[in-house]
Write a protein that holds these residues in place. Structure first.
Motif, PDB file in Angstrom:
ATOM      1  N   ALA A 222       0.843  -1.197   0.000  1.00 12.88           N
ATOM      2  CA  ALA A 222       0.000   0.000   0.000  1.00 12.88           C
ATOM      3  C   ALA A 222       0.874   1.241   0.000  1.00 12.88           C
ATOM      4  O   ALA A 222       2.035   1.204   0.424  1.00 12.88           O
ATOM      5  CB  ALA A 222      -0.920   0.009   1.224  1.00 12.88           C
ATOM      6  N   ALA A 223       0.312   2.331  -0.487  1.00 17.12           N
ATOM      7  CA  ALA A 223       1.017   3.608  -0.501  1.00 17.12           C
ATOM      8  C   ALA A 223       0.041   4.727  -0.173  1.00 17.12           C
ATOM      9  O   ALA A 223      -1.158   4.628  -0.430  1.00 17.12           O
ATOM     10  CB  ALA A 223       1.671   3.850  -1.864  1.00 17.12           C
ATOM     11  N   GLY A 224       0.574   5.780   0.408  1.00 21.85           N
ATOM     12  CA  GLY A 224      -0.233   6.966   0.727  1.00 21.85           C
ATOM     13  C   GLY A 224       0.712   8.130   0.940  1.00 21.85           C
ATOM     14  O   GLY A 224       1.862   8.108   0.510  1.00 21.85           O
ATOM     15  N   GLY A 225       0.217   9.133   1.643  1.00 18.44           N
ATOM     16  CA  GLY A 225       1.082  10.270   1.957  1.00 18.44           C
ATOM     17  C   GLY A 225       0.415  11.603   1.723  1.00 18.44           C
ATOM     18  O   GLY A 225      -0.436  11.758   0.851  1.00 18.44           O
ATOM     19  N   GLY A 226       0.801  12.585   2.559  1.00 18.31           N
ATOM     20  CA  GLY A 226       0.268  13.934   2.433  1.00 18.31           C
ATOM     21  C   GLY A 226      -1.226  13.975   2.663  1.00 18.31           C
ATOM     22  O   GLY A 226      -1.745  13.375   3.597  1.00 18.31           O
ATOM     23  N   SER A 227      -1.937  14.665   1.785  1.00 20.72           N
ATOM     24  CA  SER A 227      -3.385  14.794   1.902  1.00 20.72           C
ATOM     25  C   SER A 227      -4.131  13.825   0.991  1.00 20.72           C
ATOM     26  O   SER A 227      -5.325  13.998   0.748  1.00 20.72           O
ATOM     27  CB  SER A 227      -3.812  16.234   1.573  1.00 20.72           C
ATOM     28  OG  SER A 227      -3.233  17.144   2.491  1.00 20.72           O
ATOM     29  N   GLY A 228      -3.425  12.814   0.476  1.00 25.66           N
ATOM     30  CA  GLY A 228      -4.055  11.835  -0.394  1.00 25.66           C
ATOM     31  C   GLY A 228      -4.555  10.628   0.372  1.00 25.66           C
ATOM     32  O   GLY A 228      -4.060  10.315   1.458  1.00 25.66           O
ATOM     33  N   ILE A 229      -5.535   9.944  -0.191  1.00 27.90           N
ATOM     34  CA  ILE A 229      -6.089   8.742   0.430  1.00 27.90           C
ATOM     35  C   ILE A 229      -5.221   7.550   0.036  1.00 27.90           C
ATOM     36  O   ILE A 229      -4.964   7.316  -1.145  1.00 27.90           O
ATOM     37  CB  ILE A 229      -7.554   8.533  -0.025  1.00 27.90           C
ATOM     38  CG1 ILE A 229      -8.415   9.713   0.425  1.00 27.90           C
ATOM     39  CG2 ILE A 229      -8.106   7.231   0.540  1.00 27.90           C
ATOM     40  CD1 ILE A 229      -9.833   9.667  -0.110  1.00 27.90           C
ATOM     41  N   ALA A 230      -4.766   6.808   1.036  1.00 22.26           N
ATOM     42  CA  ALA A 230      -3.905   5.647   0.787  1.00 22.26           C
ATOM     43  C   ALA A 230      -4.668   4.576   0.013  1.00 22.26           C
ATOM     44  O   ALA A 230      -5.900   4.518   0.037  1.00 22.26           O
ATOM     45  CB  ALA A 230      -3.388   5.081   2.104  1.00 22.26           C
ATOM     46  N   MET A 231      -3.919   3.698  -0.657  1.00 26.46           N
ATOM     47  CA  MET A 231      -4.546   2.659  -1.467  1.00 26.46           C
ATOM     48  C   MET A 231      -3.680   1.412  -1.506  1.00 26.46           C
ATOM     49  O   MET A 231      -2.454   1.477  -1.387  1.00 26.46           O
ATOM     50  CB  MET A 231      -4.782   3.164  -2.889  1.00 26.46           C
ATOM     51  CG  MET A 231      -3.521   3.542  -3.650  1.00 26.46           C
ATOM     52  SD  MET A 231      -3.813   4.077  -5.359  1.00 26.46           S
ATOM     53  CE  MET A 231      -4.271   2.518  -6.145  1.00 26.46           C
ATOM     54  N   ARG A 232      -4.341   0.247  -1.670  1.00 30.78           N
ATOM     55  CA  ARG A 232      -3.641  -0.998  -1.959  1.00 30.78           C
ATOM     56  C   ARG A 232      -3.083  -0.936  -3.379  1.00 30.78           C
ATOM     57  O   ARG A 232      -3.700  -0.350  -4.283  1.00 30.78           O
ATOM     58  CB  ARG A 232      -4.606  -2.180  -1.844  1.00 30.78           C
ATOM     59  CG  ARG A 232      -4.928  -2.619  -0.436  1.00 30.78           C
ATOM     60  CD  ARG A 232      -3.961  -3.647   0.127  1.00 30.78           C
ATOM     61  NE  ARG A 232      -3.882  -4.860  -0.657  1.00 30.78           N
ATOM     62  CZ  ARG A 232      -4.725  -5.897  -0.562  1.00 30.78           C
ATOM     63  NH1 ARG A 232      -5.742  -5.843   0.283  1.00 30.78           N
ATOM     64  NH2 ARG A 232      -4.556  -6.976  -1.298  1.00 30.78           N
ATOM     65  N   LEU A 233      -1.955  -1.567  -3.586  1.00 32.62           N
ATOM     66  CA  LEU A 233      -1.309  -1.595  -4.894  1.00 32.62           C
ATOM     67  C   LEU A 233      -1.514  -2.976  -5.508  1.00 32.62           C
ATOM     68  O   LEU A 233      -0.625  -3.826  -5.518  1.00 32.62           O
ATOM     69  CB  LEU A 233       0.174  -1.262  -4.738  1.00 32.62           C
ATOM     70  CG  LEU A 233       0.470   0.097  -4.089  1.00 32.62           C
ATOM     71  CD1 LEU A 233       1.952   0.228  -3.761  1.00 32.62           C
ATOM     72  CD2 LEU A 233       0.002   1.250  -4.990  1.00 32.62           C
ATOM     73  N   ALA A 234      -2.723  -3.200  -6.024  1.00 31.97           N
ATOM     74  CA  ALA A 234      -3.136  -4.537  -6.465  1.00 31.97           C
ATOM     75  C   ALA A 234      -2.293  -5.056  -7.627  1.00 31.97           C
ATOM     76  O   ALA A 234      -1.929  -6.243  -7.668  1.00 31.97           O
ATOM     77  CB  ALA A 234      -4.613  -4.514  -6.851  1.00 31.97           C
ATOM     78  N   ARG A 235      -1.989  -4.214  -8.594  1.00 32.32           N
ATOM     79  CA  ARG A 235      -1.206  -4.662  -9.752  1.00 32.32           C
ATOM     80  C   ARG A 235       0.221  -5.024  -9.342  1.00 32.32           C
ATOM     81  O   ARG A 235       0.799  -5.996  -9.838  1.00 32.32           O
ATOM     82  CB  ARG A 235      -1.200  -3.586 -10.832  1.00 32.32           C
ATOM     83  CG  ARG A 235      -2.532  -3.460 -11.584  1.00 32.32           C
ATOM     84  CD  ARG A 235      -2.618  -2.167 -12.369  1.00 32.32           C
ATOM     85  NE  ARG A 235      -1.450  -1.950 -13.218  1.00 32.32           N
ATOM     86  CZ  ARG A 235      -1.159  -0.762 -13.766  1.00 32.32           C
ATOM     87  NH1 ARG A 235      -1.941   0.277 -13.550  1.00 32.32           N
ATOM     88  NH2 ARG A 235      -0.094  -0.642 -14.519  1.00 32.32           N
TER      89      ARG A 235
END
Length: 290
Positions: A222-235
């Motif tokens: 997963a990745a996120g950071g700052g004011s963004g919504i984190a997400m799973r990195l499925a690919r």
């Protein structure tokens, strides 16, 4: 300002409920803007910066005993939403049962911030640095709603945040994290603009169970950071599960699939590229040590 002096804003009324039902009552029946407050560290910066309006009423969740405490139940770590990040850092239970969360908590803010800030507040913001770690740990969130108690995977809850369909009046009560077997490779890394208290530019988390020569039987990234919504990195996860060991390809795949944002500090492309390079570099350390 008027006649050379600053206008004085009235202070909000503060409610101190002892139960979640009482908290929901105060918020729903309030006149004007009302909001729940956990530690309040993020909200204070938003109020001071006028990015969020100062409410007429604050409903503090601090006095709700059911939202405090850390315990282990049938192989699942249960953490109250009002547990401070400092408690998560120093808890032997968290260190042993949720090492990624312990590491992420240590990377959030300065020590004085971690003493006040809560795990629930960090999650409920939708952008907290604990979220990538909780995503790969397969955490579930327990919310109290008008219809009763609901438990939902953090990944599914984040999707409702993206779609704007999450329940605005719900209260996050507890976080549940399955205890890993101990065979997993785990990592959490955060890149910020400076060493101390600052929102991250990028944060990445990974949990994988090795299977044979450079392969994986399970992978969560997963990745996120700052004011963004984190997400799973499925690919990127699928790439590793196929046994592909080309880390340059992994870095490019993360860059292509990570949906992030541009602000005054960094472009979206830079954030995505940094996330890919960071994950690939950390996995290279694992491969080279084996």
């Amino acid at each position: 300002m008027s006649n050379g002096s600053f206008a004085i804003r009235p202070l909000p009324a503060v409610r101190l409920p002892a139960a979640v039902e009482e908290a929901m009552h105060w918020k729903s029946s309030a006149e004007g803007i009302a909001c729940y407050v956990a530690g309040g560290t993020l909200l204070r910066t938003q109020w001071e910066g006028d990015t969020v309006p100062l409410p007429q009423q604050i409903v503090s969740l601090q006095g709700i005993r059911a939202m405090h405490g850390i315990r282990l139940e049938d192989g699942v770590l249960s953490i109250g939403a009002m547990t401070s990040l400092a408690e998560c850092c120093r808890s032997p239970l968290v260190a042993a049962s949720a090492p990624l969360l312990a590491e992420a908590a240590r990377r959030i803010g300065a020590p004085s911030i971690r003493t006040t800030a809560t795990l629930g507040g960090n999650i409920a913001s939708g952008i907290g640095d604990s979220i990538p770690a909780l995503l790969v740990s397969q955490a579930q969130l327990e919310w109290h709603t008008e219809d009763g108690t609901v438990r939902i995977a953090i990944e599914d809850w984040l999707e409702t945040v993206r779609q704007g369909t999450h329940r605005q009046g719900a209260i996050l009560q507890r976080v549940f994290i399955p205890v890993p077997s101990g065979d997993e490779v785990t990592l959490f890394r955060k890149i910020g603009r400076r060493e101390a208290f600052t929102p991250s530019l990028v944060s990445v988390a990974f949990m994988g169970r090795p299977a044979g020569s450079e392969g994986w039987s399970s992978v969560y990234a997963a990745a996120g950071g700052g004011s963004g919504i984190a997400m799973r990195l499925a690919r990127s996860e699928a790439l590793l599960l196929k046994g592909i060991t080309n880390l340059s390809l992994l870095a490019r795949t993360v860059k292509d699939e990570f949906i992030t944002f541009t602000d005054a500090f960094a472009a979206a492309e830079y954030r995505a590229m940094t996330a890919g390079n960071l994950l690939a570099a950390e996995l290279y350390k694992h491969i080279s040590h084996d």
